[in-house]
Design a protein around this motif. Structure first.
Motif, mmCIF file in Angstrom:
data_model
loop_
_atom_site.group_PDB
_atom_site.id
_atom_site.type_symbol
_atom_site.label_atom_id
_atom_site.label_comp_id
_atom_site.label_asym_id
_atom_site.label_seq_id
_atom_site.Cartn_x
_atom_site.Cartn_y
_atom_site.Cartn_z
ATOM 1 N N SER A 164 0.798 -1.223 0.000
ATOM 2 C CA SER A 164 0.000 0.000 0.000
ATOM 3 C C SER A 164 0.833 1.276 0.000
ATOM 4 O O SER A 164 0.276 2.365 0.118
ATOM 5 N N THR A 165 2.147 1.170 -0.129
ATOM 6 C CA THR A 165 2.984 2.363 -0.057
ATOM 7 C C THR A 165 2.671 3.328 -1.195
ATOM 8 O O THR A 165 2.466 2.909 -2.340
ATOM 9 N N PRO A 166 2.633 4.642 -0.909
ATOM 10 C CA PRO A 166 2.437 5.622 -1.976
ATOM 11 C C PRO A 166 3.724 5.889 -2.756
ATOM 12 O O PRO A 166 3.687 6.557 -3.792
ATOM 13 N N GLY A 167 4.838 5.359 -2.261
ATOM 14 C CA GLY A 167 6.105 5.534 -2.959
ATOM 15 C C GLY A 167 6.316 4.473 -4.022
ATOM 16 O O GLY A 167 5.427 3.684 -4.340
ATOM 17 N N THR A 168 7.530 4.449 -4.575
ATOM 18 C CA THR A 168 7.895 3.475 -5.597
ATOM 19 C C THR A 168 8.835 2.439 -4.999
ATOM 20 O O THR A 168 9.909 2.792 -4.502
ATOM 21 N N VAL A 169 8.435 1.181 -5.037
ATOM 22 C CA VAL A 169 9.279 0.112 -4.503
ATOM 23 C C VAL A 169 10.412 -0.152 -5.478
ATOM 24 O O VAL A 169 10.193 -0.345 -6.678
ATOM 25 N N ARG A 170 11.636 -0.154 -4.968
ATOM 26 C CA ARG A 170 12.810 -0.404 -5.809
ATOM 27 C C ARG A 170 13.335 -1.830 -5.650
ATOM 28 O O ARG A 170 13.795 -2.437 -6.608
ATOM 29 N N ARG A 171 13.255 -2.325 -4.435
ATOM 30 C CA ARG A 171 13.817 -3.639 -4.148
ATOM 31 C C ARG A 171 13.225 -4.146 -2.837
ATOM 32 O O ARG A 171 12.850 -3.337 -1.979
ATOM 33 N N VAL A 172 13.143 -5.446 -2.689
ATOM 34 C CA VAL A 172 12.676 -6.008 -1.425
ATOM 35 C C VAL A 172 13.679 -7.038 -0.926
ATOM 36 O O VAL A 172 14.472 -7.594 -1.688
ATOM 37 N N ARG A 173 13.622 -7.276 0.368
ATOM 38 C CA ARG A 173 14.406 -8.334 0.983
ATOM 39 C C ARG A 173 13.532 -9.013 2.029
ATOM 40 O O ARG A 173 12.472 -8.497 2.413
ATOM 41 N N LEU A 174 13.963 -10.172 2.475
ATOM 42 C CA LEU A 174 13.228 -10.900 3.493
ATOM 43 C C LEU A 174 13.926 -10.795 4.834
ATOM 44 O O LEU A 174 15.145 -10.671 4.908
#
Length: 322
Positions: A164-174
């Motif tokens: 739901s973030t209004p920003g832009t996701v660049r990368r994810v990690r666990l």
């Protein structure tokens, strides 16, 4: 590669995207179906069970079981019951019945996979549901656009927050980093004739599989036909503004060892040849070719929906496997 007439499937994903994929593969001749499901949900009923009981969040697992319920009257009742949510304002409000059933079985049996297998037998599910990992996971995302300076990156934690973030996701990690895959999930990939990845929430249901030790290695090493099913459109929040090409680049960015054989794309999503050429180059970076099909579900008035049509997806998979 010798094609078998009734292939075995290993389908990776979560949520509604995996539900539609499972509904699709059930329409094809098959020897077995294994759903390999993300376990990072932290919202709603799943989040409450996860926090209170310290169990793997059951929501996506429950939905996969519901997708595999038999196509008969009893199966329909089980599907509806597993998906049913209690109303009201009490302690049970918002809980899905299937989530509570799985939580109770885990408490009694002490093992998530045994619990899933028990419920699978009870509802006569046409396939097995496996968590990708035997412990709950958290998603942490690097997000831009949350400050006036777009270059500033902020970390957002939790599947709900990332989605739901209004920003832009660049990368994810666990969190924890590089958890070990459930051996049953790896075995399912190794034993499959067709492996599917996607569609689904790209950063919270699809990519997390690639961050679990053993999964990408199994996908890269299998002799199965490896299929990436692209989403029908960018999603508000997670992938807002992303092109189809960028979806594939993001996959490769998270694990360059990932290999696929075919990327299935809705033909209406990429109508012009220039964009198709860009997407073709992105697919080649995974070792894959593109395959365009009519995949979108229509309502009774002929209006296109933001959901894969299970029958159309089944036909696409069958065409690619011949």
């Amino acid at each position: 590669m010798l094609r078998v007439s009734e292939p075995s499937f290993a389908c990776l994903g979560g949520g509604h995207g995996l539900f539609q994929t499972l509904r699709a593969v059930r329409q094809l001749p098959h020897t077995s179906i294994d759903a390999i499901v993300t376990v990072a949900d932290d919202g709603g009923s799943s989040g409450r069970i996860r926090k209170e009981l310290r169990q793997v969040p059951p929501g996506d697992l429950r939905m996969a079981l519901a997708a595999l319920a038999p196509f008969d009257d009893e199966g329909l009742i089980w599907e509806q019951t597993l998906q049913h949510r209690f109303g009201g304002h009490g302690a049970l409000a918002g809980h899905a019945v299937g989530n509570l059933l799985l939580a109770g079985l885990v408490d009694v049996l002490g093992d998530e996979i045994q619990a899933l297998d028990m419920l699978r037998k009870t509802i006569r599910a046409e396939g097995r549901v496996l968590p990708v990992c035997d412990r709950p996971l958290d998603i942490a995302a690097e997000v831009s656009g949350l400050d006036d300076d777009p270059r500033i990156m902020r970390e957002v934690r939790g599947q709900v927050a990332v989605a739901s973030t209004p920003g832009t996701v660049r990368r994810v990690r666990l969190i924890p980093e590089r958890p070990r895959a459930a051996q049953e999930a790896v075995d399912a990939i190794n034993g499959a004739d067709i492996v599917t990845l996607g569609p689904g929430s790209w950063f919270s249901s699809v990519i997390p599989h690639l961050l679990v030790d053993g999964i990408t290695e199994a996908i890269a090493g299998t002799d199965a036909m490896r299929v990436v099913v692209l989403n029908l459109s960018a999603e508000p929040g997670e992938t807002a503004g992303f092109s189809a090409e960028r979806h594939l680049h993001i996959l490769a960015q998270h694990d360059q060892r990932l290999r696929a054989d075919v990327v299935i794309v809705d033909a209406r999503m990429i109508p012009n040849q220039s964009d198709r050429l860009h997407l073709e180059r992105a697919a080649k970076s995974l070792g894959a070719r593109l395959a365009f099909y009519d995949l979108r579900e229509e309502d009774e008035d002929g209006l296109l929906l933001e959901r894969h049509d299970a029958e159309k997806l089944a036909q696409a998979l069958q065409s690619e496997y011949r």
